[in-house]
Write an enzyme that holds these catalytic residues in place. Structure first.
Site, mmCIF file in Angstrom:
data_model
loop_
_atom_site.group_PDB
_atom_site.id
_atom_site.type_symbol
_atom_site.label_atom_id
_atom_site.label_comp_id
_atom_site.label_asym_id
_atom_site.label_seq_id
_atom_site.Cartn_x
_atom_site.Cartn_y
_atom_site.Cartn_z
ATOM 1 N N ALA A 1 1.552 4.014 107.058
ATOM 2 C CA ALA A 1 0.126 4.292 106.864
ATOM 3 C C ALA A 1 -0.095 5.515 105.987
ATOM 4 C CB ALA A 1 -0.541 4.508 108.224
ATOM 5 N N LYS A 2 0.914 6.360 105.859
ATOM 6 C CA LYS A 2 0.768 7.602 105.107
ATOM 7 C C LYS A 2 0.593 7.379 103.607
ATOM 8 C CE LYS A 2 1.153 10.281 108.723
ATOM 9 N NZ LYS A 2 0.001 11.069 109.225
ATOM 10 N N ASP A 3 0.920 6.173 103.124
ATOM 11 C CA ASP A 3 0.644 5.868 101.717
ATOM 12 C C ASP A 3 -0.828 6.065 101.406
ATOM 13 O OD1 ASP A 3 3.278 5.130 101.442
ATOM 14 O OD2 ASP A 3 2.881 3.038 100.938
#
Length: 344
Positions: A46-48
């Site tokens: 999700a950090k993208d």
């Protein structure tokens, strides 16, 4: 000649991750359960979303210029995403990483071209050796550097308000009743929750916290209790400080999970649903189980659980029988990984 159908770069693949129904691991639970599988992002987490969003906002504001250096603190996933975006945009990348991060994560960061500083995990946030303080020091020493500081960057929330929340609302046709998500920096759960509650204030948002973290007690009492802090193994979950990137008002409740239960839940998820997800994802699934046992859901509940990252980053940890045995986690025979048979 037909037009070539291709993406201009991997950055075009960020977001729009699938919603997958959970069937077997939830078979004894009341309700309808769906996983938002963030491992489908190109950087496998999700950090993208926040890496691309924060960096592009900094570019628009003139904070980031060609050739600059991006500095960040990370348990691994944010660092990988920032390193990936930096490669494509031409920035140098320096990461201060917690020693709790798996070797797999650290090797992946180096492979992506980042300079990595591994800092001791079990020190106070204001200790000069902590990854927070090391990142600050490097930022002060390196000219033309920008410190992302995800824990105190409100753009962390905005990234998920703009993407994850709307995606889940559309994918569930507005039928979602409960959001279950881990809370570390708090950006994922806060931004998603804020959007969903604007659409329907009745949506219940439940954060997953770790034993050894201060978040649940702070949410319930608004008091920071340092006596809550002690070492734990789950990466990317919980905190020993209060991150400003957490909107506690958008979260209805927290529930805590153990290191051991979360590790087994991740392994069970792979063996029942075919979803190979990480340690934090295991924590989210374990939280789902505990909430079900407490009677939080009924037969009409539409529950979305966010699985934030991919299992490949934990091959030397929760998916290693040796590591599980070293932690004393290998007593659940039913969840043991099938042994390898060598033909002689």
């Amino acid at each position: 000649m037909k037009d070539i159908k291709a993406y201009s770069s991997v950055l075009d693949l960020i977001g729009n991750t699938p919603l997958i129904q959970l069937n077997r691991i939830t078979s004894q639970m009341k309700g309808n359960f769906y996983a938002k599988v963030e491992a489908f992002n190109p950087g496998h987490s999700a950090k993208d979303r926040i890496a691309l969003y924060i960096i592009e906002q900094a570019e628009k504001q003139g904070i980031l210029k060609p050739g600059d250096t991006i500095i960040e603190t990370t348990s691994g996933n944010t660092g990988f995403s920032i390193a990936m975006v930096s490669v494509l945009k031409g920035y140098k990348c320096i990461l201060a990483v917690s020693s709790k991060s798996s070797k797999d994560k650290i090797n992946m960061l180096r492979t992506m071209g980042a300079q990595v500083h591994v800092c001791p995990a079990h020190v106070a946030a204001d200790d000069p050796r902590s990854y927070y303080e090391v990142a600050k020091r490097l930022h002060s020493e390196i000219a033309n550097s920008v410190y992302i500081n995800q824990y105190f960057n409100k753009l962390n929330i905005d990234a998920h308000y703009q993407s994850t929340g709307p995606e889940i609302w559309e994918q569930t046709a507005g039928k979602i009743t409960h959001l279950v998500a881990c809370s570390g920096t708090g950006g994922t759960i806060s931004g998603t929750a804020r959007f969903l509650k604007e659409q329907n204030p009745e949506v219940k948002v439940i954060g997953i916290d770790a034993y050894g973290s201060v978040l649940q007690k702070y949410h319930e009492t608004k008091q920071f209790d340092k006596n809550e802090i002690y070492p734990y193994r789950i990466e990317g979950l919980g905190k020993n400080l209060i991150p400003e990137a957490t909107d506690f008002d958008s979260i209805d409740a927290f529930i805590k999970v153990t290191d051991e239960d979360s590790a087994h839940a991740a392994r069970e998820l792979a063996k029942t649903e075919g979803i190979f997800a990480g340690y934090t994802s295991g924590a989210a699934v374990q939280g789902l189980k505990q909430l079900s046992e407490e009677g939080v859901f009924d037969k009409d509940s539409v529950v979305v659980v966010i699985l934030p990252d991919h299992g490949s980053r934990y091959m030397s940890k929760i998916f290693s029988d040796e590591w599980m045995e070293q932690q004393g986690f290998s007593d659940q025979e039913a969840e043991a990984v099938e042994k390898v048979h060598y033909v002689k």
